[in-house]
Design a protein around this motif. Structure first.
Motif, short mmCIF file in Angstrom:
data_model
loop_
_atom_site.label_atom_id
_atom_site.label_comp_id
_atom_site.label_asym_id
_atom_site.label_seq_id
_atom_site.Cartn_x
_atom_site.Cartn_y
_atom_site.Cartn_z
N TYR A 293 0.82 -1.22 0.00
CA TYR A 293 0.00 0.00 0.00
C TYR A 293 0.85 1.27 0.00
O TYR A 293 0.34 2.37 -0.15
N ASN A 366 -1.91 4.00 -1.08
CA ASN A 366 -2.94 3.50 -1.99
C ASN A 366 -4.11 2.97 -1.17
O ASN A 366 -4.01 1.91 -0.55
N LEU A 368 -6.87 1.49 -1.88
CA LEU A 368 -7.45 0.20 -2.28
C LEU A 368 -6.75 -0.97 -1.59
O LEU A 368 -7.34 -2.03 -1.42
N LEU A 369 -5.48 -0.78 -1.23
CA LEU A 369 -4.71 -1.88 -0.65
C LEU A 369 -4.47 -1.71 0.85
O LEU A 369 -3.70 -2.45 1.44
N GLN A 400 -12.37 6.17 -2.09
CA GLN A 400 -12.50 4.74 -2.41
C GLN A 400 -12.58 3.87 -1.17
O GLN A 400 -12.90 2.69 -1.26
N LEU A 553 -14.86 -6.08 -1.42
CA LEU A 553 -13.66 -5.29 -1.70
C LEU A 553 -12.75 -5.97 -2.72
O LEU A 553 -12.23 -5.31 -3.64
N HIS A 554 -12.52 -7.31 -2.60
CA HIS A 554 -11.57 -7.95 -3.51
C HIS A 554 -12.07 -7.90 -4.95
O HIS A 554 -11.29 -7.83 -5.90
N ILE A 557 -11.38 -4.32 -6.22
CA ILE A 557 -9.97 -4.19 -6.56
C ILE A 557 -9.67 -4.82 -7.91
O ILE A 557 -9.00 -4.22 -8.77
N GLN A 558 -10.22 -6.03 -8.15
CA GLN A 558 -10.00 -6.69 -9.44
C GLN A 558 -10.59 -5.85 -10.58
O GLN A 558 -10.00 -5.75 -11.67
N VAL A 561 -8.31 -2.83 -11.18
CA VAL A 561 -7.09 -3.27 -11.86
C VAL A 561 -7.37 -3.57 -13.33
O VAL A 561 -6.61 -3.18 -14.23
N LEU A 589 -3.05 -9.37 -7.69
CA LEU A 589 -4.40 -8.82 -7.64
C LEU A 589 -5.23 -9.27 -8.83
O LEU A 589 -6.44 -9.50 -8.71
#
Length: 593
Positions: A293, A366, A368-369, A400, A553-554, A557-558, A561, A589
């Motif tokens: 992150y 970051n 998101l992470l 976010q 959340l995962h 994130i995908q 990305v 990710l």
């Protein structure tokens, strides 16, 4: 066979280096070494070398004038031709604002001749010595001028005073003229070569910071920048110890880095001198290695091309930019709120570079992470960048984060702020949830000494859009040695009337496509129209509403990305840089790991 003449060229701006090196290939009689830096910076670059190994020095403008004071070698100038002047004068023909040409007398006279011949109504002013450039630029600002055309020193002062500027550049033809002059002179004057200085050889060969003092503690050699003055002072205070020991080695923690400082005392003709070499050891790492992150911040836009161009506040709200600079300099943290593409990243970087913390790193977070365990480690670990001297942290696009994680981060950061001296930056860019956004900004405002900036948009800003486009074209000409002198009137109309839903980032993309696809002196309306149509098609393919923030959340994130990879044409290196992560993390990710 005659030996090659060795020339040390000091270019006051980066793109001139490439022109000097490329043109030198046409002159096998010359061996050209090039350094880059205006005025004193260029002089310091020159001081790295043993000048007895060179036949002449080549430079331009105020840099040449300063170098002449510090060397006995002949110093030749790189001229600015009528053609170079004509390119600039034609380029700004449609600029909406008051223009001044500010340069040295010989260039000013040439510009005056061109303006008289072509009936251009530009006002021309003369710098007698580069030292008075600041005063001249300040006077021009007070007289209402908004664009300064001039040498490197004029441009530097204009940027410091918040004015837009265009650098007068020298073309390959001008460099050829300088090389011909050098060949003519050096063919008849063979320089006397002195013994090589052992000290300068050592300085060239070592990747270290070097200081050299006389018996009174006066600095004889070394960087004299504000960032090095504290180290100079530390070394000067070690001189009494060297009188007894003749050599000492010590370590010092300095701005997140461990330094090893070695001091030596030498006698030259029975006079003592003191030499210090400073090596930077392995840096202090915040948290564990590979923290996904956290990264050292780099602006998303190519720094080489956009360097010197105004950010969105400088372009659309100079008063707000000046006030923000003042408040950040006086100790305020900063929060930026803007629509998509207002490029808060570049604005944060610009504020950071002008802050008192600019010598230490700028860390990017970051969101998101960022997990709760990461937040706790960031705000409590003694090795965290929050607790490094003079560090700066940028919490990028906090919109976010979900409400729970945002509140947890806010609570932990508030506690850490009692011990931390770090400068904090926050951004909310492109968020559609205005009510949530206002609430989060209010919470930040209540917890921190914070200056909040609402970033303006490009809508209905025709004059500023045109000014930015002209400055962008000149920057491209400057960096790539191209000769685009303007745009067709219809192309200007298309740019100024477009709505720019993605603001400055979108304008930069369109201009980049235009200059890269133009091989004529003018950017055509067709080129601009095609670039805008491509932007509209891209917006239809990737609407922002595709991002579903209600999913786990995962999966978010995908999805993020995947979108970034699509927008970067599946270039994983660019996508990873844009997300502020490594390629390994990006791959993980993508696989949902």
């Amino acid at each position: 066979m005659h030996r090659k003449f060795k020339i040390l060229a000091v270019a006051p701006y980066e793109s001139l280096k490439e022109v000097l090196l490329q043109t030198a290939k046409e002159y096998p009689q010359l061996d050209v070494t090039v350094e880059v830096g205006p005025i004193y910076e260029g002089l310091k670059k020159l001081q790295k070398y043993d000048l007895s190994q060179f036949d002449a020095v080549l430079s331009r403008g105020g840099t040449k004038m300063e170098i002449e004071k510090h060397t006995t070698l002949p110093v030749f100038k790189i001229p600015i031709s009528y053609f170079d002047l004509l390119n600039i004068i034609k380029l700004v023909e449609h600029y909406q604002g008051k223009i001044a040409i500010l340069t040295y007398e010989n260039i000013a006279n040439a510009a005056r001749v061109l303006c008289d011949l072509l009936h251009f109504p530009y006002n021309i002013f003369i710098i007698n010595e580069w030292h008075n450039a600041k005063e001249k630029v300040l006077q021009l600002k007070e007289q209402g001028y908004t664009l300064i055309i001039g040498d490197a020193v004029s441009v530097i002062q204009a940027e410091r005073l918040g004015l837009q500027s265009i650098l007068l550049t020298s073309s390959a033809a001008s460099v050829r003229e300088a090389y011909e002059h050098i060949l003519n002179v050096c063919s008849y004057v063979e320089p006397f070569r002195t013994d090589t200085s052992l000290f300068h050889q050592y300085c060239r060969s070592q990747q270290e910071t070097i200081f050299y003092f006389d018996r009174r503690g006066k600095l004889l050699y070394g960087e004299d920048s504000p960032g090095e003055q504290a180290l100079q002072s530390f070394c000067a205070h070690q001189i009494p110890a060297l009188e007894k020991e003749q050599q000492l080695i010590t370590q010092k923690q300095w701005q997140g880095t461990l330094l090893e400082i070695q001091g030596n005392r030498f006698l030259v003709r029975q006079v003592p001198y003191y030499f210090f070499s400073i090596k930077r050891m392995s840096p202090l790492v915040p948290g564990k290695q590979g923290t996904p992150y956290l990264s050292l911040f780099e602006p998303s836009a190519p720094h080489t091309l956009l360097q010197g161009l105004p950010n969105i506040l400088q372009l659309l709200s100079p008063g707000s930019w000046k006030r923000t600079l003042q408040l950040v300099s006086s100790g305020f943290n900063c929060c930026l709120i803007g629509e998509a593409g207002t490029d808060s990243d570049s604005l944060v970087h610009a504020l950071y570079e002008k802050s008192s913390h600019a010598e230490a790193p700028l860390y990017c977070i970051n969101p998101l992470l960022l997990k709760e365990a990461d937040m706790r480690r960031l705000c409590t670990d003694s090795h965290s960048p929050l607790f490094l001297p003079h560090a700066s942290l940028y919490f990028r696009n906090l919109a976010q984060l979900d409400d729970g994680r945002f509140q947890y981060l806010l609570d932990e950061l508030s506690i850490a702020a009692y011990e931390s001296t770090a400068k904090l930056y926050f951004s909310f860019e492109g968020s559609e949830k205005q009510e949530s956004l206002e609430s989060r900004c209010q919470q930040l405002q209540e917890r921190f000494q914070l200056h909040t900036v609402l970033l303006p948009t490009l809508r209905n800003k025709g004059d500023q859009i045109l000014n930015y486009a002209l400055l962008y074209i000149q920057s491209h000409n400057h960096m790539k040695d191209t000769h685009i002198v303007g745009m067709e009137p219809e192309a200007i109309t298309l740019l100024c009337q477009y709505d720019w839903p993605q603001n400055l980032k979108q304008l930069q993309r369109v201009l980049q496509k235009a200059v890269l696809s133009t091989d004529a002196p003018w950017i055509t309306a067709r080129t601009i129209r095609l670039a805008l149509q491509e932007e509209q098609r891209s917006a239809l393919q990737f609407p922002r509403s595709q991002l579903d923030l209600d999913q786990p959340l995962h999966q978010i994130i995908q999805q993020v990305v995947g979108k970034v990879l699509q927008e970067e044409n599946n270039n994983q290196t660019k996508a990873a840089r844009r997300l502020g992560i490594s390629r390994t993390t990006l791959w993980r990710l993508m696989k949902g790991k």
